[in-house]
Design a protein around this motif. Structure first.
Motif, mmCIF file in Angstrom:
data_model
loop_
_atom_site.group_PDB
_atom_site.id
_atom_site.type_symbol
_atom_site.label_atom_id
_atom_site.label_comp_id
_atom_site.label_asym_id
_atom_site.label_seq_id
_atom_site.Cartn_x
_atom_site.Cartn_y
_atom_site.Cartn_z
ATOM 1 N N LYS A 19 73.796 50.235 52.161
ATOM 2 C CA LYS A 19 73.713 48.941 51.947
ATOM 3 C C LYS A 19 72.704 48.983 50.532
ATOM 4 C CE LYS A 19 72.306 47.562 55.743
ATOM 5 N NZ LYS A 19 71.613 46.895 56.630
ATOM 6 N N ILE A 20 72.934 47.794 49.778
ATOM 7 C CA ILE A 20 71.859 47.852 48.566
ATOM 8 C C ILE A 20 70.519 47.942 49.052
ATOM 9 C CG2 ILE A 20 70.968 46.111 46.947
ATOM 10 C CD1 ILE A 20 73.586 44.755 46.559
ATOM 11 N N SER A 21 69.728 48.751 48.534
ATOM 12 C CA SER A 21 68.306 48.761 49.198
ATOM 13 C C SER A 21 67.193 48.453 47.794
ATOM 14 C CB SER A 21 68.183 50.332 49.122
ATOM 15 O OG SER A 21 68.533 51.060 48.249
ATOM 16 N N VAL A 22 66.276 47.948 48.396
ATOM 17 C CA VAL A 22 65.204 47.191 47.381
ATOM 18 C C VAL A 22 64.029 47.697 47.848
ATOM 19 C CG1 VAL A 22 64.194 44.982 46.857
ATOM 20 C CG2 VAL A 22 66.581 45.312 46.907
ATOM 21 N N LEU A 23 63.222 48.129 46.910
ATOM 22 C CA LEU A 23 61.704 48.238 47.041
ATOM 23 C C LEU A 23 60.827 47.197 46.229
ATOM 24 C CD1 LEU A 23 59.286 50.078 48.040
ATOM 25 C CD2 LEU A 23 59.485 51.528 45.888
ATOM 26 N N VAL A 24 59.997 46.484 46.864
ATOM 27 C CA VAL A 24 59.091 45.468 46.158
ATOM 28 C C VAL A 24 57.742 45.993 46.110
ATOM 29 C CG1 VAL A 24 58.481 43.157 46.184
ATOM 30 C CG2 VAL A 24 60.705 43.788 46.839
ATOM 31 N N VAL A 29 55.734 46.674 49.686
ATOM 32 C CA VAL A 29 54.233 47.322 49.568
ATOM 33 C C VAL A 29 53.489 46.427 48.719
ATOM 34 C CG1 VAL A 29 52.935 49.275 49.052
ATOM 35 C CG2 VAL A 29 55.131 49.546 49.587
ATOM 36 N N LYS A 30 52.577 45.784 49.672
ATOM 37 C CA LYS A 30 51.708 44.630 48.858
ATOM 38 C C LYS A 30 50.484 44.958 48.656
ATOM 39 C CE LYS A 30 52.484 42.019 52.789
ATOM 40 N NZ LYS A 30 52.806 40.709 53.535
ATOM 41 N N ASP A 31 49.508 43.998 48.035
ATOM 42 C CA ASP A 31 48.160 44.217 47.863
ATOM 43 C C ASP A 31 47.896 45.644 46.774
ATOM 44 O OD1 ASP A 31 47.826 41.780 49.069
ATOM 45 O OD2 ASP A 31 47.677 42.785 51.009
ATOM 46 N N LEU A 32 48.704 45.872 46.141
ATOM 47 C CA LEU A 32 48.284 47.205 45.269
ATOM 48 C C LEU A 32 47.530 46.831 43.916
ATOM 49 C CD1 LEU A 32 52.009 48.835 45.503
ATOM 50 C CD2 LEU A 32 49.870 49.675 46.512
ATOM 51 N N THR A 33 46.646 47.904 43.605
ATOM 52 C CA THR A 33 46.125 47.761 42.210
ATOM 53 C C THR A 33 46.511 48.611 41.336
ATOM 54 O OG1 THR A 33 44.269 49.425 43.030
ATOM 55 C CG2 THR A 33 43.829 46.991 43.420
ATOM 56 N N VAL A 34 47.261 49.997 41.846
ATOM 57 C CA VAL A 34 48.143 50.692 41.053
ATOM 58 C C VAL A 34 49.224 51.189 41.911
ATOM 59 C CG1 VAL A 34 46.101 51.427 39.593
ATOM 60 C CG2 VAL A 34 46.597 52.697 41.714
ATOM 61 N N LEU A 35 50.049 51.717 41.363
ATOM 62 C CA LEU A 35 51.323 52.468 42.296
ATOM 63 C C LEU A 35 50.510 53.881 42.716
ATOM 64 C CD1 LEU A 35 52.814 50.385 40.891
ATOM 65 C CD2 LEU A 35 54.699 52.081 40.699
ATOM 66 N N ASP A 36 50.184 53.858 43.885
ATOM 67 C CA ASP A 36 49.380 54.965 44.661
ATOM 68 C C ASP A 36 50.442 56.036 45.129
ATOM 69 O OD1 ASP A 36 50.500 53.902 46.756
ATOM 70 O OD2 ASP A 36 48.606 52.987 47.235
ATOM 71 N N ASP A 37 49.826 57.058 45.588
ATOM 72 C CA ASP A 37 50.681 58.038 46.376
ATOM 73 C C ASP A 37 51.529 57.749 47.278
ATOM 74 O OD1 ASP A 37 48.857 59.947 44.375
ATOM 75 O OD2 ASP A 37 47.685 60.477 46.221
ATOM 76 N N TYR A 59 61.338 46.241 42.145
ATOM 77 C CA TYR A 59 60.814 45.062 41.730
ATOM 78 C C TYR A 59 59.074 45.063 41.649
ATOM 79 C CZ TYR A 59 65.336 42.931 42.417
ATOM 80 O OH TYR A 59 66.530 42.700 42.205
ATOM 81 N N VAL A 60 58.444 45.083 40.525
ATOM 82 C CA VAL A 60 57.265 45.182 40.315
ATOM 83 C C VAL A 60 56.769 43.615 39.870
ATOM 84 C CG1 VAL A 60 55.199 46.235 39.011
ATOM 85 C CG2 VAL A 60 57.451 47.549 39.486
ATOM 86 N N VAL A 61 55.922 43.161 40.866
ATOM 87 C CA VAL A 61 55.290 41.665 40.764
ATOM 88 C C VAL A 61 53.819 41.839 40.490
ATOM 89 C CG1 VAL A 61 55.386 39.487 41.999
ATOM 90 C CG2 VAL A 61 57.220 41.129 42.639
#
Length: 294
Positions: free
Chosen positions: A47-52, A84-92, A107-109
């Motif tokens: 199916k269509i796959s999304v990473l937020v 994946v929420k509450d990020l300060t940077v895109l981590d490992d 999507y990068v919010v």
């Protein structure tokens, strides 16, 4: 005959208990993910796959609509997602996901994530279509280097400049004295500070005495406003405020009230129509509810 019935009844009871236990174990496994689905590659392929990816600064006014939209995308439209929420940077952890799973859309919010998302995107780990969603008007460090893999949804820069210009003109109309703080690479527009008023400008470039100069000019001109035209360190802005005059940081002068439900509905429509396009786009009138000076 009775013995046979009892054996069948006992067998059915055991089978019923096993079914209940299986369901219970599945429920426990689901609870361990805090309600956020974890999808495997087989599901992604079907199916269509999304990473937020959302920043730690994203408030409930955005995160609640995101949660509701993602559930709708999954339940009503069959879209598989991870958030994946509450990020300060895109981590490992994020990098690992990009290495092991394939997403159609990312999507990068939140402006704060844009710089590290840019760097991660350059690694070429994924052929995903990246969409950067501004959470507030442009701030230094939140620019996106776009290529054919990325799209930026932002507040209209022309609308921002028009609002800033009106604010300045209204201030100058009151005949108040203004001191400007900027870098030599970002000259003050002549309509705001004519060349004959150059002594109202303080340059930060390699100038350890900028504060003393600013204090001198404020006293000399009896200025009641200090405006930082170029981005400055928060400590510098706070130091200017200690003088006792009004201070405006133009790099963060505006705030936007965004309609996240509409923004995400429009992203869904684009995915369903397969009409995603790279490049910069502005929030439309339905997506941007209000833009104002802080």
């Amino acid at each position: 005959m009775l013995f046979k019935l009892e054996r069948n009844y006992t067998f059915m009871n055991k089978k019923y208990v096993l079914v209940i236990l299986s369901l219970f174990i599945c429920l426990l496994a689901g609870c361990g993910n805090r309600g956020i689905p974890v999808i495997n590659q087989d599901m992604l392929n079907q199916k269509i796959s999304v990473l937020v990816l959302s920043s730690a600064s994203v408030t409930a006014s955005a995160s609640d609509p995101i949660s509701q939209a993602l559930n709708t995308w999954r339940d009503a439209n069959g879209i598989a997602y991870e958030w994946v929420k509450d990020l300060t940077v895109l981590d490992d952890n994020v990098v690992s996901k990009l290495k092991t799973k394939s997403y159609d859309y990312i999507y990068v919010v939140g402006n704060e994530l844009f710089a590290s998302a840019n760097e991660t995107m350059k690694l070429g780990l994924s052929s995903s279509k990246w969409t950067f969603l501004q959470s507030q008007p442009f701030a230094e460090g939140s620019a996106v280097v776009l290529d054919n893999q990325a799209s930026l949804l932002q507040v209209d820069t022309q609308q921002m400049e028009t609002m800033k210009n009106k604010w300045i003109q209204d201030l100058l109309f009151q005949n108040v004295a203004v001191e400007w703080v900027t870098q030599s690479t970002r000259p003050i527009p002549s309509a705001w500070a004519p060349s004959e008023e150059a002594d109202h400008i303080v340059l930060l470039d390699n100038n350890p005495q900028w504060y003393q100069q600013l204090v001198f000019q404020i006293n000399q001109h009896r200025a009641s406003w200090v405006i930082f035209y170029s981005p400055a360190d928060p400590a510098q802005i706070q130091k200017a405020k200690s003088i006792g005059v009004s201070v405006m940081d133009f790099s963060g002068a505006l705030s936007a009230d965004l309609n996240w439900t509409q923004i995400l509905d429009n992203r869904l429509a684009i995915m369903k129509a397969h009409s995603w396009q790279s490049g910069t786009q502005n929030y439309n009138l339905q997506e941007l509810k209000e833009l104002k000076m802080k």
